[in-house]
Scaffold this motif. Structure first.
Motif, PDB file in Angstrom:
ATOM      1  N   THR A   1       0.824  -1.196   0.000  1.00 38.19           N
ATOM      2  CA  THR A   1       0.000   0.000   0.000  1.00 38.19           C
ATOM      3  C   THR A   1       0.862   1.252   0.000  1.00 38.19           C
ATOM      4  OG1 THR A   1      -1.701  -1.170   1.223  1.00 38.19           O
ATOM      5  CG2 THR A   1      -1.858   1.210   1.187  1.00 38.19           C
TER       6      THR A   1
ATOM      7  N   LYS B   1       2.628   1.905  -3.507  1.00 37.65           N
ATOM      8  CA  LYS B   1       1.823   2.223  -4.684  1.00 37.65           C
ATOM      9  C   LYS B   1       1.789   3.743  -4.864  1.00 37.65           C
ATOM     10  CE  LYS B   1      -1.247  -1.692  -5.090  1.00 37.65           C
ATOM     11  NZ  LYS B   1      -2.639  -2.141  -5.089  1.00 37.65           N
TER      12      LYS B   1
ATOM     13  N   ASN C   1      -1.384   5.767  -3.843  1.00 34.75           N
ATOM     14  CA  ASN C   1      -1.706   5.853  -2.408  1.00 34.75           C
ATOM     15  C   ASN C   1      -0.734   6.737  -1.633  1.00 34.75           C
ATOM     16  OD1 ASN C   1      -3.878   4.103  -2.681  1.00 34.75           O
ATOM     17  ND2 ASN C   1      -2.596   2.295  -2.351  1.00 34.75           N
TER      18      ASN C   1
END
Length: 130
Positions: A113, A116, A119
């Motif tokens: 997460t 990325k 994000n």
């Protein structure tokens, strides 16, 4: 009657020795009436003594059985506790393994997460950055 005569002979000699007079040379025999009376008393004493021994023996046996049952119960309780401890130990080990596996998955998901590009702003806001 003969046991009463023997008892009388031992009793006379015993008493003389205790008093320090030595051994009796000739112990006078009991009359038939005295011998029967002494024999009856002796028989009564032996019966009472025998019954008392029987009662004591039976009470000891009952007490022993009760104590054995108590020890068996304690032994069973101890075995139950040991079994529960072993079960809890196994469950704890399984849960620790599951926690480690879940922690690995959380770490992997967190790393994915954070890494990325879409994000990046969201993660910075969560972590306190602007």
């Amino acid at each position: 009657m003969p046991p009463a005569q023997i008892y009388h002979w031992f009793e006379v000699n015993f008493r003389l020795r205790i008093m320090g007079l030595g051994k009796a040379k000739n112990v006078e025999r009991l009359s038939e009436k005295e011998a029967i009376e002494l024999g009856g008393e002796m028989l009564g004493e032996f019966v009472v003594f025998g019954l008392a021994c029987l009662v004591v023996g039976m009470e000891y046996q009952r007490s022993s059985k009760k104590e054995a049952a108590k020890e068996e119960k304690a032994r069973n309780e101890l075995n139950t506790i040991k079994s529960k401890i072993e079960t809890l130990t196994t469950v704890t080990e399984i849960q620790e393994s599951q926690i480690r596996e879940l922690q690995k998955q959380v770490d992997t998901l967190t790393a994915e997460t954070v890494n990325k590009p879409e994000n990046t702003g969201y993660v910075k806001r969560i972590l306190g950055g602007k």
